[in-house]
Motif scaffolding. Structure first.
Motif, PDB file in Angstrom:
ATOM      1  N   GLN A  33       5.071 -54.497 -17.683  1.00 27.30           N
ATOM      2  CA  GLN A  33       5.496 -55.385 -18.769  1.00 27.30           C
ATOM      3  C   GLN A  33       5.893 -54.610 -20.018  1.00 27.30           C
ATOM      4  O   GLN A  33       6.796 -55.013 -20.748  1.00 27.30           O
ATOM      5  N   VAL A  34       5.216 -53.506 -20.275  1.00 28.70           N
ATOM      6  CA  VAL A  34       5.473 -52.709 -21.474  1.00 28.70           C
ATOM      7  C   VAL A  34       6.120 -51.394 -21.049  1.00 28.70           C
ATOM      8  O   VAL A  34       5.493 -50.583 -20.386  1.00 28.70           O
ATOM      9  N   GLY A  35       7.349 -51.185 -21.392  1.00 29.85           N
ATOM     10  CA  GLY A  35       8.015 -49.942 -21.012  1.00 29.85           C
ATOM     11  C   GLY A  35       7.333 -48.734 -21.615  1.00 29.85           C
ATOM     12  O   GLY A  35       7.130 -48.665 -22.823  1.00 29.85           O
ATOM     13  N   MET A  36       6.967 -47.784 -20.783  1.00 30.77           N
ATOM     14  CA  MET A  36       6.266 -46.583 -21.237  1.00 30.77           C
ATOM     15  C   MET A  36       6.948 -45.352 -20.668  1.00 30.77           C
ATOM     16  O   MET A  36       7.304 -45.339 -19.477  1.00 30.77           O
ATOM     17  N   PRO A  37       7.121 -44.315 -21.460  1.00 36.59           N
ATOM     18  CA  PRO A  37       7.707 -43.083 -20.923  1.00 36.59           C
ATOM     19  C   PRO A  37       6.831 -42.476 -19.837  1.00 36.59           C
ATOM     20  O   PRO A  37       5.610 -42.641 -19.844  1.00 36.59           O
ATOM     21  N   PHE A  38       7.468 -41.810 -18.904  1.00 41.12           N
ATOM     22  CA  PHE A  38       6.816 -41.090 -17.810  1.00 41.12           C
ATOM     23  C   PHE A  38       6.218 -42.017 -16.745  1.00 41.12           C
ATOM     24  O   PHE A  38       5.482 -41.568 -15.871  1.00 41.12           O
ATOM     25  N   HIS A  39       6.512 -43.313 -16.807  1.00 36.89           N
ATOM     26  CA  HIS A  39       5.958 -44.282 -15.869  1.00 36.89           C
ATOM     27  C   HIS A  39       7.013 -44.833 -14.900  1.00 36.89           C
ATOM     28  O   HIS A  39       6.757 -45.858 -14.257  1.00 36.89           O
ATOM     29  N   THR A  40       8.183 -44.220 -14.784  1.00 38.43           N
ATOM     30  CA  THR A  40       9.249 -44.850 -14.004  1.00 38.43           C
ATOM     31  C   THR A  40       8.847 -45.113 -12.556  1.00 38.43           C
ATOM     32  O   THR A  40       9.122 -46.196 -12.021  1.00 38.43           O
ATOM     33  N   SER A  41       8.190 -44.158 -11.925  1.00 35.54           N
ATOM     34  CA  SER A  41       7.871 -44.311 -10.505  1.00 35.54           C
ATOM     35  C   SER A  41       6.768 -45.336 -10.278  1.00 35.54           C
ATOM     36  O   SER A  41       6.908 -46.255  -9.476  1.00 35.54           O
ATOM     37  N   VAL A  42       5.667 -45.183 -10.979  1.00 28.98           N
ATOM     38  CA  VAL A  42       4.545 -46.109 -10.759  1.00 28.98           C
ATOM     39  C   VAL A  42       4.892 -47.514 -11.229  1.00 28.98           C
ATOM     40  O   VAL A  42       4.500 -48.507 -10.602  1.00 28.98           O
ATOM     41  N   ALA A  43       5.660 -47.635 -12.321  1.00 29.29           N
ATOM     42  CA  ALA A  43       6.048 -48.965 -12.799  1.00 29.29           C
ATOM     43  C   ALA A  43       6.968 -49.655 -11.797  1.00 29.29           C
ATOM     44  O   ALA A  43       6.879 -50.875 -11.595  1.00 29.29           O
ATOM     45  N   ALA A  44       7.850 -48.896 -11.172  1.00 36.10           N
ATOM     46  CA  ALA A  44       8.731 -49.473 -10.164  1.00 36.10           C
ATOM     47  C   ALA A  44       7.926 -49.978  -8.967  1.00 36.10           C
ATOM     48  O   ALA A  44       8.158 -51.079  -8.452  1.00 36.10           O
ATOM     49  N   ALA A  45       6.978 -49.167  -8.510  1.00 36.43           N
ATOM     50  CA  ALA A  45       6.172 -49.547  -7.348  1.00 36.43           C
ATOM     51  C   ALA A  45       5.293 -50.760  -7.652  1.00 36.43           C
ATOM     52  O   ALA A  45       5.171 -51.682  -6.840  1.00 36.43           O
ATOM     53  N   LYS A  46       4.678 -50.757  -8.826  1.00 39.19           N
ATOM     54  CA  LYS A  46       3.810 -51.875  -9.196  1.00 39.19           C
ATOM     55  C   LYS A  46       4.623 -53.129  -9.510  1.00 39.19           C
ATOM     56  O   LYS A  46       4.175 -54.258  -9.273  1.00 39.19           O
ATOM     57  N   GLY A  47       5.825 -52.945 -10.061  1.00 38.79           N
ATOM     58  CA  GLY A  47       6.699 -54.081 -10.298  1.00 38.79           C
ATOM     59  C   GLY A  47       7.055 -54.789  -8.997  1.00 38.79           C
ATOM     60  O   GLY A  47       7.160 -56.024  -8.947  1.00 38.79           O
ATOM     61  N   ALA A  48       7.220 -54.016  -7.939  1.00 40.76           N
ATOM     62  CA  ALA A  48       7.482 -54.604  -6.626  1.00 40.76           C
ATOM     63  C   ALA A  48       6.310 -55.472  -6.187  1.00 40.76           C
ATOM     64  O   ALA A  48       6.502 -56.547  -5.598  1.00 40.76           O
ATOM     65  N   ILE A  49       5.101 -55.037  -6.482  1.00 37.18           N
ATOM     66  CA  ILE A  49       3.914 -55.823  -6.133  1.00 37.18           C
ATOM     67  C   ILE A  49       3.922 -57.160  -6.851  1.00 37.18           C
ATOM     68  O   ILE A  49       3.631 -58.209  -6.264  1.00 37.18           O
ATOM     69  N   GLU A  50       4.275 -57.150  -8.133  1.00 35.97           N
ATOM     70  CA  GLU A  50       4.263 -58.397  -8.903  1.00 35.97           C
ATOM     71  C   GLU A  50       5.272 -59.396  -8.340  1.00 35.97           C
ATOM     72  O   GLU A  50       4.965 -60.584  -8.177  1.00 35.97           O
ATOM     73  N   GLY A  51       6.472 -58.941  -8.041  1.00 33.53           N
ATOM     74  CA  GLY A  51       7.474 -59.832  -7.469  1.00 33.53           C
ATOM     75  C   GLY A  51       7.062 -60.348  -6.101  1.00 33.53           C
ATOM     76  O   GLY A  51       7.228 -61.537  -5.786  1.00 33.53           O
ATOM     77  N   PHE A  52       6.536 -59.465  -5.283  1.00 34.05           N
ATOM     78  CA  PHE A  52       6.061 -59.833  -3.947  1.00 34.05           C
ATOM     79  C   PHE A  52       4.956 -60.875  -4.033  1.00 34.05           C
ATOM     80  O   PHE A  52       4.965 -61.876  -3.301  1.00 34.05           O
ATOM     81  N   ALA A  53       3.996 -60.664  -4.928  1.00 37.01           N
ATOM     82  CA  ALA A  53       2.850 -61.570  -5.040  1.00 37.01           C
ATOM     83  C   ALA A  53       3.283 -62.976  -5.435  1.00 37.01           C
ATOM     84  O   ALA A  53       2.781 -63.974  -4.880  1.00 37.01           O
TER      85      ALA A  53
ATOM     86  N   PRO B   7      -5.750 -49.430  -3.016  1.00 39.30           N
ATOM     87  CA  PRO B   7      -5.070 -48.133  -3.092  1.00 39.30           C
ATOM     88  C   PRO B   7      -3.923 -48.132  -4.102  1.00 39.30           C
ATOM     89  O   PRO B   7      -3.209 -49.123  -4.264  1.00 39.30           O
ATOM     90  N   GLY B   8      -3.771 -47.012  -4.773  1.00 40.89           N
ATOM     91  CA  GLY B   8      -2.700 -46.897  -5.758  1.00 40.89           C
ATOM     92  C   GLY B   8      -2.512 -45.460  -6.175  1.00 40.89           C
ATOM     93  O   GLY B   8      -3.126 -44.538  -5.627  1.00 40.89           O
ATOM     94  N   SER B   9      -1.658 -45.261  -7.160  1.00 41.95           N
ATOM     95  CA  SER B   9      -1.368 -43.913  -7.641  1.00 41.95           C
ATOM     96  C   SER B   9      -1.103 -43.950  -9.136  1.00 41.95           C
ATOM     97  O   SER B   9      -0.754 -44.987  -9.696  1.00 41.95           O
ATOM     98  N   ILE B  10      -1.304 -42.794  -9.772  1.00 42.50           N
ATOM     99  CA  ILE B  10      -0.923 -42.619 -11.172  1.00 42.50           C
ATOM    100  C   ILE B  10      -0.091 -41.344 -11.226  1.00 42.50           C
ATOM    101  O   ILE B  10      -0.618 -40.238 -11.350  1.00 42.50           O
ATOM    102  N   ASN B  11       1.199 -41.521 -11.090  1.00 42.83           N
ATOM    103  CA  ASN B  11       2.109 -40.377 -11.010  1.00 42.83           C
ATOM    104  C   ASN B  11       2.965 -40.373 -12.275  1.00 42.83           C
ATOM    105  O   ASN B  11       4.049 -40.945 -12.308  1.00 42.83           O
ATOM    106  N   LEU B  12       2.446 -39.742 -13.328  1.00 45.40           N
ATOM    107  CA  LEU B  12       3.094 -39.799 -14.635  1.00 45.40           C
ATOM    108  C   LEU B  12       3.809 -38.482 -14.930  1.00 45.40           C
ATOM    109  O   LEU B  12       3.182 -37.478 -15.248  1.00 45.40           O
ATOM    110  N   ARG B  13       5.137 -38.530 -14.811  1.00 42.24           N
ATOM    111  CA  ARG B  13       5.959 -37.358 -15.103  1.00 42.24           C
ATOM    112  C   ARG B  13       7.306 -37.820 -15.645  1.00 42.24           C
ATOM    113  O   ARG B  13       7.729 -38.952 -15.379  1.00 42.24           O
TER     114      ARG B  13
END
Length: 231
Positions: A125-145, A70-76
């Motif tokens: 890993q690559v900063g992209m505009p409009f990705h703040t929310s999904v990048a934060a959530a996925k970044g948490a997964i990487e640290g957790f893993a 499960p995941g999301s693509i919330n780009l705004r």
């Protein structure tokens, strides 16, 4: 004896492709809201990851492989994302994953060496505009893993796949025309967007004994986007 594989979300997209590729080699259990596209030789369990308790499901005593899809693509733009939107993305991508893993610990620990596979995004890993929310959530997964892999080695392995844009139902709005697909493809050094098979085959490898010396890794399956600059 076949190993037991549990897919959280496996009725469409990457999860469905993983189920198709593994259904002859594993006893595959798919816990998802929908039973559509489930291979005949897989067991489906109705499960809503944001509402249900994984320990309530009738699962085997040993889980050898776990894939959380499960995941999301919330780009705004950030200014258009409320704190509630961040919370929602964290809930589906990260907090629900934590609850699933926590609830399955006894079954994972009885395996000879369980393999856990999670999904991130190249945007961590690559900063992209409009990705703040999904990048934060996925970044948490990487640290957790990584922390989980360290804590439970060698009992089980934990790895993360970080794709770039992949042609799945979740990404349908971004790839809704040939023009959009071509534009997105041009952003990648390999000049195409990902397919479900690209990602699923990597997951299958990480689940298998062929990857038995790999843990705590974030593996980019991204057409070269995270490491190559061809512009």
């Amino acid at each position: 004896m076949k190993k037991n594989l549990l897919l959280i979300g496996g009725s469409y997209g990457i999860g469905a492709e993983i189920a198709r590729l593994t259904s002859s080699k594993y006893n595959v259990y798919i816990a998802s809201r929908s039973s559509e596209n489930i291979p005949d030789n897989c067991d489906h369990l109705t499960f809503d990851v944001t509402k249900d308790d994984i320990s309530s499901l009738e699962l085997p005593e040993t889980i050898d492989g776990l894939v959380y899809c499960p995941g999301s693509i919330n780009l705004r733009p950030f200014k258009m994302l409320s704190p509630a939107a961040f919370q929602e993305d964290l809930e589906i991508n990260f907090m629900s994953l934590v609850k699933v893993v926590h609830g399955l610990l006894p079954k994972l620990k009885t395996a000879e060496q369980a393999s856990l596979v999670f999904f991130s995004t190249v945007a961590v890993q690559v900063g992209m505009p409009f990705h703040t929310s999904v990048a934060a959530a996925k970044g948490a997964i990487e640290g957790f893993a990584k922390a989980l892999a360290a804590e439970y080695a060698p009992s089980f392995r934990v790895n993360v796949i970080a794709p770039s844009l992949t042609d799945t139902p979740l990404a349908s709005k971004l790839l809704s025309s040939e023009e959009k697909k071509e534009k997105m493809a041009e952003r990648h050094p390999l000049n195409r967007v990902g397919t479900t098979q690209d990602i699923a085959k990597t997951a299958v490898f990480l689940l298998s004994d062929d990857s038995s010396w790999i843990t705590g890794q974030v593996i980019g399956v991204d057409g070269g986007m995270s490491t190559l600059n061809i512009n």
